[in-house]
Design a protein around this motif. Structure first.
Motif, short mmCIF file in Angstrom:
data_model
loop_
_atom_site.label_atom_id
_atom_site.label_comp_id
_atom_site.label_asym_id
_atom_site.label_seq_id
_atom_site.Cartn_x
_atom_site.Cartn_y
_atom_site.Cartn_z
N SER A 1 0.86 -1.20 0.00
CA SER A 1 0.00 0.00 0.00
C SER A 1 0.88 1.24 0.00
O SER A 1 0.57 2.25 -0.64
CB SER A 1 -0.89 0.02 1.23
N SER A 2 2.02 1.16 0.73
CA SER A 2 2.94 2.29 0.75
C SER A 2 3.61 2.46 -0.62
O SER A 2 3.83 3.58 -1.08
CB SER A 2 4.02 2.09 1.81
N VAL A 3 3.90 1.34 -1.28
CA VAL A 3 4.49 1.42 -2.62
C VAL A 3 3.47 2.06 -3.58
O VAL A 3 3.81 2.91 -4.41
CB VAL A 3 4.92 0.02 -3.14
N ARG A 4 2.21 1.66 -3.43
CA ARG A 4 1.15 2.22 -4.28
C ARG A 4 1.06 3.74 -4.08
O ARG A 4 0.97 4.51 -5.04
CB ARG A 4 -0.19 1.58 -3.91
N GLN A 5 1.13 4.15 -2.82
CA GLN A 5 1.08 5.58 -2.49
C GLN A 5 2.21 6.34 -3.19
O GLN A 5 2.01 7.36 -3.83
CB GLN A 5 1.19 5.71 -0.96
N LEU A 6 3.40 5.76 -3.08
CA LEU A 6 4.59 6.37 -3.70
C LEU A 6 4.43 6.46 -5.22
O LEU A 6 4.77 7.46 -5.85
CB LEU A 6 5.76 5.45 -3.35
N ALA A 7 3.87 5.39 -5.79
CA ALA A 7 3.66 5.37 -7.25
C ALA A 7 2.64 6.43 -7.64
O ALA A 7 2.79 7.10 -8.67
CB ALA A 7 3.19 3.98 -7.68
N GLN A 8 1.63 6.60 -6.79
CA GLN A 8 0.61 7.62 -7.09
C GLN A 8 1.20 9.03 -7.06
O GLN A 8 0.73 9.92 -7.76
CB GLN A 8 -0.56 7.52 -6.10
N GLU A 9 2.26 9.18 -6.26
CA GLU A 9 2.93 10.49 -6.21
C GLU A 9 3.84 10.69 -7.43
O GLU A 9 4.47 11.74 -7.56
CB GLU A 9 3.79 10.59 -4.94
N GLY A 10 3.94 9.68 -8.28
CA GLY A 10 4.73 9.82 -9.50
C GLY A 10 6.16 9.35 -9.36
O GLY A 10 6.97 9.49 -10.28
N ALA B 1 0.09 3.31 -16.77
CA ALA B 1 -0.46 4.37 -17.64
C ALA B 1 0.33 5.67 -17.49
O ALA B 1 0.55 6.38 -18.46
CB ALA B 1 -1.93 4.58 -17.32
N LYS B 2 0.75 5.96 -16.26
CA LYS B 2 1.52 7.20 -16.04
C LYS B 2 3.01 7.00 -16.30
O LYS B 2 3.81 7.92 -16.07
CB LYS B 2 1.32 7.69 -14.61
N LYS B 3 3.40 5.79 -16.66
CA LYS B 3 4.78 5.44 -17.07
C LYS B 3 5.78 5.37 -15.93
O LYS B 3 6.96 5.11 -16.17
CB LYS B 3 5.31 6.41 -18.15
N ASN B 4 5.37 5.62 -14.70
CA ASN B 4 6.37 5.65 -13.61
C ASN B 4 6.49 4.32 -12.86
O ASN B 4 7.23 4.22 -11.90
CB ASN B 4 6.09 6.79 -12.63
N VAL B 5 5.74 3.30 -13.31
CA VAL B 5 5.90 1.96 -12.74
C VAL B 5 6.27 1.01 -13.88
O VAL B 5 5.57 0.95 -14.89
CB VAL B 5 4.60 1.46 -12.06
N LEU B 6 7.41 0.34 -13.72
CA LEU B 6 7.87 -0.61 -14.74
C LEU B 6 7.89 -2.00 -14.15
O LEU B 6 8.36 -2.21 -13.03
CB LEU B 6 9.30 -0.25 -15.20
N GLY B 7 7.40 -2.97 -14.91
CA GLY B 7 7.57 -4.37 -14.54
C GLY B 7 8.23 -5.08 -15.70
O GLY B 7 7.87 -4.85 -16.85
#
Lengths: 83, 231
Positions: free
Chosen positions: B70-79, B193-199
């Motif tokens: 959930s913390s990782v998700r939060q960080l990802a949401q911040e870009g 979609a926002k390009k800031n998370v890569l798998g």
């Protein structure tokens, strides 16, 4: 009340099931012709609930939140009351 | 700048990533045990490869539902940039941070070998140091790397330029033979979609020093570091 749920998780139809395909081929080597072999996983969950309706609701939720991945899986739940 | 590397029980590429970030690139990086929940001190996150929770249930499924995610998700949401490598990619799809799912390889065997990848977009924080169409060599090591998404998701990924890497042959052609696991459209890595998370299934940390036979993976981490510096 105590209930037991059998949760069966299988890949959605049309998805590759390499394990099933391999088992089908191995069966052919043994002389057994089959139309299809599909793998599935079964989880047996014992739980307490007020009634069977609630028990089903809980297990449904468990499937949606963790046990199945809705992108690739279908699931089926069979419930029985434990004596 | 500090980059956090999440450790679950069963992660096993965490130290390799730490080595690349700290010793090869020279940025601050820190291992973070999954029980921690405050990730605010990090500018970027790596979810490394391995076998979190022994691949029980499905690869990545249990790790994806730990509170730290959930913390990782939060960080990802911040870009902020987040990379999931191999099991990390599985964790990110299972947690819904990335589309699709990783299922058992078409030929159901653990494959550990070099692969060629084509860089499909440079418009991400992880691929800016490449040129579009570059063919790079980065190894894979997995049994559940077969990327699957339904048709509409897949066309969404294509239309929105979210496919980062595809498996190709050495000349850069997408072929069935070059696809090690049966992934749809030879997809080896995608971004959000926002390009800031890569798998990605291939392991860039295993291709970050000359002695390992390829330094191509290093550019992914360097791109990420450059992106963070520019923020």
């Amino acid at each position: 009340m105590q209930y037991q749920a059998d949760v069966t998780i299988e890949l959605k139809s049309g998805m590759l099931d390499p394990e099933g395909t391999t088992i089908k081929r191995a069966l052919e080597h043994l002389g057994y012709e089959t139309d299809n072999v599909k793998t599935a996983k079964k989880y047996i969950i014992d739980l307490q609930a007020d009634n069977i309706h609630d028990a089903r609701e809980h297990v449904e939720e468990m499937c949606q939140k963790l046990i199945a991945n809705p992108i690739i899986h279908n699931y089926a739940i069979t419930l029985r009351e434990l004596q | 700048m500090t980059i956090g590397i999440i450790q679950f029980g069963g992660s096993n590429c965490d130290l390799d990533v730490l080595h690349v970030l700290k010793d090869v690139i020279g940025v601050d990086a820190e291992l973070v045990w999954y029980k921690e929940q405050d990730l605010t001190r990090f500018e970027g996150i790596v979810v490394p490869g391995g076998f979190s929770y022994g691949d029980y249930l499905r690869a990545g499924a249990i790790a994806a539902r730990t509170p730290i995610m959930s913390s990782v998700r939060q960080l990802a949401q911040e870009g902020k940039p987040v990379i999931g490598i191999c099991n990390g990619f599985q964790v990110l799809t299972e947690s819904g941070l990335l589309d699709g799912a990783l299922t058992t390889n078409k030929y159901p065997k653990f494959r550990c070998e070099p692969t060629y990848l084509r860089v499909e977009t440079t418009d991400t924080p992880f691929t800016s140091k490449f040129s579009k169409g570059d063919v790079v060599s980065i190894p894979i090591a997995h049994k559940e790397g077969n990327f699957y998404a339904d048709e509409s998701t897949l066309s969404g990924l294509e239309d929105n330029d979210q496919v980062a890497f595809r498996y190709v042959d050495s000349s850069g052609k997408v072929t069935e033979e070059a696809n090690p696991n049966g992934s749809q459209e030879n997809i080896a890595g995608i971004v959000s979609a926002k390009k800031n998370v890569l798998g990605m299934m291939p392991h860039p940390e295993r291709a970050s020093e000359e002695i390992l036979g390829s330094k191509d993976g290093l550019r992914i981490f360097e791109s990420m570091v450059e992106f963070i510096s520019s923020q």
